[in-house]
Design an enzyme around this catalytic site. Structure first.
Site, PDB file in Angstrom:
ATOM      1  NE  ARG A 180       7.789 -10.451  11.075  1.00 25.75           N
ATOM      2  CZ  ARG A 180       7.875  -9.156  11.167  1.00 25.75           C
ATOM      3  NH1 ARG A 180       6.883  -8.404  11.862  1.00 25.75           N
ATOM      4  NH2 ARG A 180       8.608  -8.508  10.375  1.00 25.75           N
ATOM      5  CG  ASP A 199      -1.067  -6.144   6.745  1.00 21.63           C
ATOM      6  OD1 ASP A 199      -0.103  -6.474   6.113  1.00 21.63           O
ATOM      7  OD2 ASP A 199      -1.160  -5.211   7.699  1.00 21.63           O
ATOM      8  CG  HIS A 201       2.797  -8.868   9.129  1.00 20.36           C
ATOM      9  ND1 HIS A 201       3.233  -7.411   9.506  1.00 20.36           N
ATOM     10  CD2 HIS A 201       2.714  -9.668  10.272  1.00 20.36           C
ATOM     11  CE1 HIS A 201       3.599  -7.609  10.710  1.00 20.36           C
ATOM     12  NE2 HIS A 201       3.519  -8.706  11.172  1.00 20.36           N
ATOM     13  CB  CYS A 243       1.012  -1.598   8.053  1.00 21.27           C
ATOM     14  SG  CYS A 243       1.553  -2.800   6.691  1.00 21.27           S
ATOM     15  CG  ASN A 272       9.835  -6.429   6.586  1.00 17.64           C
ATOM     16  OD1 ASN A 272      10.121  -5.915   5.310  1.00 17.64           O
ATOM     17  ND2 ASN A 272       9.172  -5.464   7.420  1.00 17.64           N
ATOM     18  NE  ARG A 275       6.367  -4.061  15.164  1.00 18.94           N
ATOM     19  CZ  ARG A 275       5.283  -3.791  14.362  1.00 18.94           C
ATOM     20  NH1 ARG A 275       5.033  -4.369  13.442  1.00 18.94           N
ATOM     21  NH2 ARG A 275       4.373  -2.941  14.594  1.00 18.94           N
ATOM     22  CG  ASN A 324       1.731  -5.210  12.723  1.00 14.82           C
ATOM     23  OD1 ASN A 324       2.450  -4.357  12.014  1.00 14.82           O
ATOM     24  ND2 ASN A 324       1.228  -6.267  12.298  1.00 14.82           N
TER      25      ASN A 324
HETATM   26  N1  ARG Z   1       8.679  -3.047   9.896  1.00 15.16           N
HETATM   27  C1  ARG Z   1       7.688  -3.637  10.487  1.00 15.16           C
HETATM   28  C2  ARG Z   1       7.710  -4.954  10.558  1.00 15.16           C
HETATM   29  O1  ARG Z   1       8.311  -5.731  10.082  1.00 15.16           O
HETATM   30  C3  ARG Z   1       6.678  -3.441   9.489  1.00 15.16           C
HETATM   31  C4  ARG Z   1       5.100  -3.868   9.787  1.00 15.16           C
HETATM   32  C5  ARG Z   1       4.087  -3.533   8.920  1.00 15.16           C
HETATM   33  N2  ARG Z   1       2.757  -3.839   9.366  1.00 15.16           N
HETATM   34  C6  ARG Z   1       2.000  -4.733   8.735  1.00 15.16           C
HETATM   35  N3  ARG Z   1       0.823  -4.898   9.262  1.00 15.16           N
HETATM   36  N4  ARG Z   1       2.331  -5.487   7.515  1.00 15.16           N
HETATM   37  O2  ARG Z   1       7.189  -5.607  11.475  1.00 15.16           O
END
Ligand code: ARG
Length: 288
Positions: A149, A180, A178, A274, A22, A95, A76
């Site tokens: 995503r 959130d 995301h 998060c 991201n 991930r 997540n």
């Molecule tokens: N580095 C993680 C990603 O890019 C950060 C995730 C943060 N989580 C969130 N729910 N915004 O997936």
């Protein structure tokens, strides 16, 4: 609603910022002093736990897994409501390795009675848990995003799985990768959101559903402070250090802000929300 919210967190022992999925992620900065950042992350995590505990949460802290640096963001992991967990399917290969250990973790939560049922989405349908699907207790619905995503196809599956209304929102930019990070329904019925994060059609949808006086607009600066990414428990908001303007607006509406230095996690594009997952959310049974 249970008196003490149950919140899942994952320890940051193996947290790092070693890739970029991201636009907020800063692996180059992290690489300058990984040991110091890791140490700072542990301290920030402890501050978050203390703040959540201080506002009355029961914390379930799970160990993390080497080689999965983003496991520290359990928002997540799954969508959870009424004791049902719908496990995430991650878009990025970096991930996807979290899916197996998260399943194990949730089987443990089932054994400990925190979760009743565990379900999975079909292969090829991406959905990144509460990061992209947020329960709105006021309106008794989910707000669910698709775009960077999560797949659009997930919306209908969430709706039928939980038997609840799901309002779909399309995310317009990678900065709001995301839901959130740019959208937060609050306990008083307000929705704190960053308008440029949504497509024009989704913005219109939101404005039709939520009266203007309940919409609180965040700025680009608020987004960069991860202020929208807040954990809301009653009138308390636990969040990363905010901006003066937003602090004023939220305080005037009666919210008590607990601001924390979460800088090491912001280098990965994450804030307070998060790093948590509510396990105790329940819907209000509808009348006959
Ligand atoms: N580095 C993680 C990603 O890019 C950060 C995730 C943060 N989580 C969130 N729910 N915004 O997936």
């Amino acid at each position: 609603m249970s008196a003490n919210p149950s919140i899942l967190l994952v320890e940051p022992d193996y947290f790092d910022v070693s890739y970029r999925i991201n636009p907020w992620m800063q692996p180059e900065l992290w690489a300058r002093d990984p040991a110091a950042f890791r140490d700072a992350a542990k301290q920030a995590f402890d501050r978050l736990c203390a703040a959540l505990h201080g506002v009355g949460c029961e914390l379930i802290v799970a160990p993390d897994v080497p080689g999965l640096p983003d496991m520290v963001f359990p928002a997540n992991a799954a969508v959870v409501l009424d004791g049902k967990a719908l496990m995430a399917r991650f878009r990025h290969v970096q991930r996807q390795g979290e899916e197996a250990p998260l399943r194990e973790l949730f089987l443990g939560l089932q054994r400990s009675g925190h979760i009743d049922e565990i379900a999975t989405l079909p292969a090829g349908c991406y959905q990144e848990g509460a990061g992209d699907c947020i329960w709105d207790a006021t309106r008794q619905c989910f707000w669910a995003a698709y775009g960077p995503r999560s797949s659009r196809q997930a919306i209908g599956l969430i709706e039928s799985h939980f038997g609840q209304e799901v309002i779909a929102l399309e995310l317009a930019t990678e900065r709001s990768y995301h839901l959130d990070v740019c959208f937060s329904p609050l306990s008083g019925g307000e929705v704190l959101y960053y308008p440029p994060a949504l497509t024009p059609a989704s913005l219109e949808h939101l404005r039709r559903r939520v009266p203007a006086e309940s919409l609180i607009e965040a700025t680009a600066d608020d987004l960069a402070h991860f202020s929208v990414n807040a954990v809301n428990v009653g009138d308390a908001l636990v969040l990363a250090r905010s901006t003066a303007a937003l602090r004023g607006q939220l305080s005037r509406r009666g919210y008590r802000l607990h601001e924390l230095d979460l800088q090491p996690f912001m280098l990965s594009g994450g804030g307070a929300f998060c790093m948590t997952l509510r396990l105790d959310r329940t819907s209000t049974p509808r009348g006959p």
